[in-house]
Motif scaffolding. Structure first.
Motif, PDB file in Angstrom:
ATOM      1  N   UNK A 138      15.850  40.795  15.045  1.00 45.83           N
ATOM      2  CA  UNK A 138      17.211  40.573  15.347  1.00 45.83           C
ATOM      3  C   UNK A 138      17.622  41.286  14.070  1.00 45.83           C
ATOM      4  N   UNK A 139      17.601  41.628  13.077  1.00 41.39           N
ATOM      5  CA  UNK A 139      17.876  42.398  11.623  1.00 41.39           C
ATOM      6  C   UNK A 139      17.952  43.638  11.205  1.00 41.39           C
TER       7      UNK A 139
ATOM      8  N   UNK B   1      18.431  37.741   6.240  1.00 41.46           N
ATOM      9  CA  UNK B   1      17.320  36.822   6.301  1.00 41.46           C
ATOM     10  C   UNK B   1      17.444  35.423   6.105  1.00 41.46           C
ATOM     11  N   UNK B   2      17.899  34.866   5.144  1.00 41.52           N
ATOM     12  CA  UNK B   2      17.779  33.918   4.888  1.00 41.52           C
ATOM     13  C   UNK B   2      18.969  32.925   5.122  1.00 41.52           C
TER      14      UNK B   2
ATOM     15  N   UNK C  18      26.218  38.057  12.433  1.00 37.31           N
ATOM     16  CA  UNK C  18      25.758  39.461  12.816  1.00 37.31           C
ATOM     17  C   UNK C  18      28.087  39.966  13.049  1.00 37.31           C
ATOM     18  N   UNK C  19      27.891  39.052  13.703  1.00 41.14           N
ATOM     19  CA  UNK C  19      29.556  39.136  14.873  1.00 41.14           C
ATOM     20  C   UNK C  19      30.479  38.614  13.440  1.00 41.14           C
TER      21      UNK C  19
ATOM     22  N   UNK D  39      27.939  46.014  13.902  1.00 41.73           N
ATOM     23  CA  UNK D  39      27.424  45.203  13.298  1.00 41.73           C
ATOM     24  C   UNK D  39      26.302  45.967  11.613  1.00 41.73           C
ATOM     25  N   UNK D  40      25.319  46.582  12.416  1.00 38.79           N
ATOM     26  CA  UNK D  40      24.131  46.916  11.363  1.00 38.79           C
ATOM     27  C   UNK D  40      24.798  47.672  10.511  1.00 38.79           C
ATOM     28  N   UNK D  41      25.526  48.833  11.237  1.00 38.15           N
ATOM     29  CA  UNK D  41      26.084  49.942  10.427  1.00 38.15           C
ATOM     30  C   UNK D  41      26.796  49.718   9.763  1.00 38.15           C
ATOM     31  N   UNK D  42      27.709  48.589   9.589  1.00 43.74           N
ATOM     32  CA  UNK D  42      29.202  48.220   8.516  1.00 43.74           C
ATOM     33  C   UNK D  42      28.227  47.031   7.649  1.00 43.74           C
ATOM     34  N   UNK D  43      26.751  46.671   7.900  1.00 49.34           N
ATOM     35  CA  UNK D  43      26.090  45.804   7.399  1.00 49.34           C
ATOM     36  C   UNK D  43      25.438  46.747   5.827  1.00 49.34           C
TER      37      UNK D  43
END
Length: 219
Positions: free
Chosen positions: A140-141, A154-155, A166-167, A176-180
């Motif tokens: 998922x992450x 993860x927490x 992610x939303x 979302x991952x790219x923004x993180x």
């Protein structure tokens, strides 16, 4: 006589220095003050619990940080395997059979979900909870680059799901991952505190982070 006493004193002094130099160095975990990442020295010496063997087994089996498992157990149940929440989360790691339990079974190629009895069994509960942490990180992450950000993510995902987290960035997982990945760990932490729709999530992250840091520093 004075010469004999002086010689004896020198021998005692040398013996004392020798025993001090051979005294074993305390093994511990410390935090890197720059990003609060744990630095493992020779060993980890945690407070003893009846579940230490199971925690170590699962940490090794799924390549999950043992300190994180312990911190989650401390926050979720305070090491009480019989605890059942109002939402029917059960045991040490407060597993819901129909969500995390089912995901863990599927990960192991099994159908169905664990029973209440399974989840009240410390070894099975810790195995299922650690499997779920592995699923979050591996599936998922996946794609989050910074280990500290992955730890925070993860927490948060453990308590409220990866999708909800992610939303808060984008409905598309890739974006979302790219923004993180464009945020520092501290910026990500502050984003969760300000933007997560579930009030439980930022409080939970704060509690687990504090428990984790206390374990890493004190032991």
């Amino acid at each position: 006589m004075k010469k004999m006493i002086s010689s004896a004193f020198v021998l005692l002094l040398l013996a004392g220095c020798s025993s001090t130099s051979e005294r074993p160095v305390k093994k511990q975990r410390m935090l890197d003050n720059t990003n609060q990442q744990p630095i493992t020295t020779q060993n980890t010496a945690f407070p003893r619990t009846p579940f230490d063997e199971f925690i170590r087994e699962s940490a090794s089996r799924y390549s999950v940080d043992e300190t994180l498992i312990r911190a989650i157990i401390e926050v979720e149940s305070n090491f009480r395997p019989e605890v059942v929440s109002k939402s029917n989360a059960i045991g040490l790691m407060q597993i819901k059979a129909s969500t995390a339990g089912r995901d863990a079974y599927r990960y192991h190629g099994k159908s169905g979900e664990p029973t209440s009895g399974d989840l009240k069994d410390p070894r099975k509960n810790i195995d299922i909870g650690t499997t779920y942490i592995r699923i979050l990180k591996e599936q998922h992450l996946a794609g989050i680059n910074h280990p500290q950000t992955m730890y925070y993510a993860t927490v948060v995902a453990y308590v409220n799901g990866a999708g909800a987290l992610l939303r808060t960035f984008d409905n598309d997982k890739g974006r979302a991952i790219a923004m993180i990945n464009n945020l520092s760990p501290e910026e990500f932490y502050q984003h969760v505190q300000a933007k997560h729709p579930a009030s439980q999530a930022p409080r939970y992250l704060w509690k687990v982070k504090n428990a984790y840091n206390a374990l890493a520093v004190s032991y």
